[in-house]
Design a protein around this motif. Structure first.
Motif, PDB file in Angstrom:
ATOM      1  N   ASP A   1       0.804  -1.221   0.000  1.00 54.58           N
ATOM      2  CA  ASP A   1       0.000   0.000   0.000  1.00 54.58           C
ATOM      3  C   ASP A   1       0.840   1.276   0.000  1.00 54.58           C
ATOM      4  O   ASP A   1       0.633   2.172   0.810  1.00 54.58           O
TER       5      ASP A   1
ATOM      6  N   HIS B   1       0.852   3.418  -2.531  1.00 57.05           N
ATOM      7  CA  HIS B   1       0.001   4.463  -3.118  1.00 57.05           C
ATOM      8  C   HIS B   1       0.827   5.677  -3.532  1.00 57.05           C
ATOM      9  O   HIS B   1       0.477   6.812  -3.219  1.00 57.05           O
TER      10      HIS B   1
ATOM     11  N   ASP C   1      -1.012  -2.516  -4.366  1.00 58.96           N
ATOM     12  CA  ASP C   1      -1.344  -1.101  -4.325  1.00 58.96           C
ATOM     13  C   ASP C   1      -0.079  -0.256  -4.447  1.00 58.96           C
ATOM     14  O   ASP C   1       0.197   0.646  -3.654  1.00 58.96           O
TER      15      ASP C   1
ATOM     16  N   VAL D   1       0.224   1.463  -7.242  1.00 63.93           N
ATOM     17  CA  VAL D   1      -0.431   2.543  -7.970  1.00 63.93           C
ATOM     18  C   VAL D   1       0.393   2.958  -9.196  1.00 63.93           C
ATOM     19  O   VAL D   1      -0.150   3.205 -10.252  1.00 63.93           O
TER      20      VAL D   1
ATOM     21  N   GLY E   1      -2.442  -5.085  -6.380  1.00 63.71           N
ATOM     22  CA  GLY E   1      -3.552  -4.866  -5.468  1.00 63.71           C
ATOM     23  C   GLY E   1      -4.757  -4.293  -6.190  1.00 63.71           C
ATOM     24  O   GLY E   1      -4.731  -4.096  -7.410  1.00 63.71           O
TER      25      GLY E   1
ATOM     26  N   ASN F   1      -5.908  -1.323  -6.309  1.00 64.39           N
ATOM     27  CA  ASN F   1      -5.729   0.009  -6.884  1.00 64.39           C
ATOM     28  C   ASN F   1      -4.689   0.037  -7.999  1.00 64.39           C
ATOM     29  O   ASN F   1      -4.280   1.116  -8.430  1.00 64.39           O
ATOM     30  N   ASP F   2      -4.251  -1.126  -8.439  1.00 64.92           N
ATOM     31  CA  ASP F   2      -3.242  -1.208  -9.485  1.00 64.92           C
ATOM     32  C   ASP F   2      -3.902  -1.445 -10.848  1.00 64.92           C
ATOM     33  O   ASP F   2      -4.886  -2.168 -10.956  1.00 64.92           O
TER      34      ASP F   2
ATOM     35  N   HIS G   1      -2.877  -9.487  -1.999  1.00 64.38           N
ATOM     36  CA  HIS G   1      -3.130  -8.132  -1.497  1.00 64.38           C
ATOM     37  C   HIS G   1      -4.067  -8.153  -0.290  1.00 64.38           C
ATOM     38  O   HIS G   1      -3.836  -7.451   0.694  1.00 64.38           O
TER      39      HIS G   1
ATOM     40  N   HIS H   1      -3.650  -4.351   2.015  1.00 63.42           N
ATOM     41  CA  HIS H   1      -4.987  -3.847   1.760  1.00 63.42           C
ATOM     42  C   HIS H   1      -5.574  -2.992   2.885  1.00 63.42           C
ATOM     43  O   HIS H   1      -6.051  -1.904   2.640  1.00 63.42           O
TER      44      HIS H   1
END
Length: 168
Positions: A8, A10, A37, A39, A58, A60-61, A86, A116
């Protein structure tokens, strides 16, 4: 073997780069495991400058990260089988740790790493180490940012969280 564990990040949404405490610790590891994640794939390149990187995507990927890394895998380090997921799926109704356990149900793993929730967690269930490193850049409801370090020696794992106050 010393392993850095992170999830994560991000990068593009809430941080400009990796925190200095993470960079300092990950320069000393033999391997970095990222649990999704990212990103942006830019984070992969930043981590790869510190040590070899293995990871999964994850929720958000984007498609490129999913295609490149996959969403679930089992790796073996020093004889230890590590499941990486994730944590958002498969949905278990039992939180991210429940989701992670369900993802590897019936598999022969010694450890399951997941992210996550951005909530650090370390516990054993049925002899399996469950470890969530938290987030180094987006602590959400947590008091501090965090990532993980694991030592694997002679088939045994020890893990710990590294907590800190600033993501700079």
């Amino acid at each position: 073997m010393k392993v850095g564990v992170v999830s994560d990040t991000h990068l593009s949404s809430s941080a400009k780069g990796l925190p200095s405490v993470l960079i300092e610790e990950f320069r000393k590891v033999d391997k970095i495991l990222h649990l999704g994640d990212w990103v942006s794939l830019e984070i992969y390149d930043l981590l790869a400058e510190l040590a070899p990187v293995e990871g999964i995507a994850g929720n958000n990927d984007g498609a490129e990260i999913i295609r490149r890394l996959g969403e679930r895998k089992i790796i073996t380090l020093e004889g230890v089988r590590i499941g990486m997921i994730h944590g958002h799926a498969p949905y278990s109704r039992k939180g991210t740790d429940g989701n992670a356990l369900l993802a590897f149900e019936g598999e022969d793993v010694d450890c399951i790493l997941f992210g996550h929730s951005h909530q650090p967690l370390m516990r054993k269930e049925n002899g399996i180490l469950l470890f969530n490193p938290g987030s180094p850049t987006d602590k959400r409801r947590e008091k501090q940012y965090s990532f993980g370090l694991m030592d694997i020696e002679e088939g045994k794992i020890s893990a710990r969280h590294v907590f800190y106050d600033s993501r700079e």
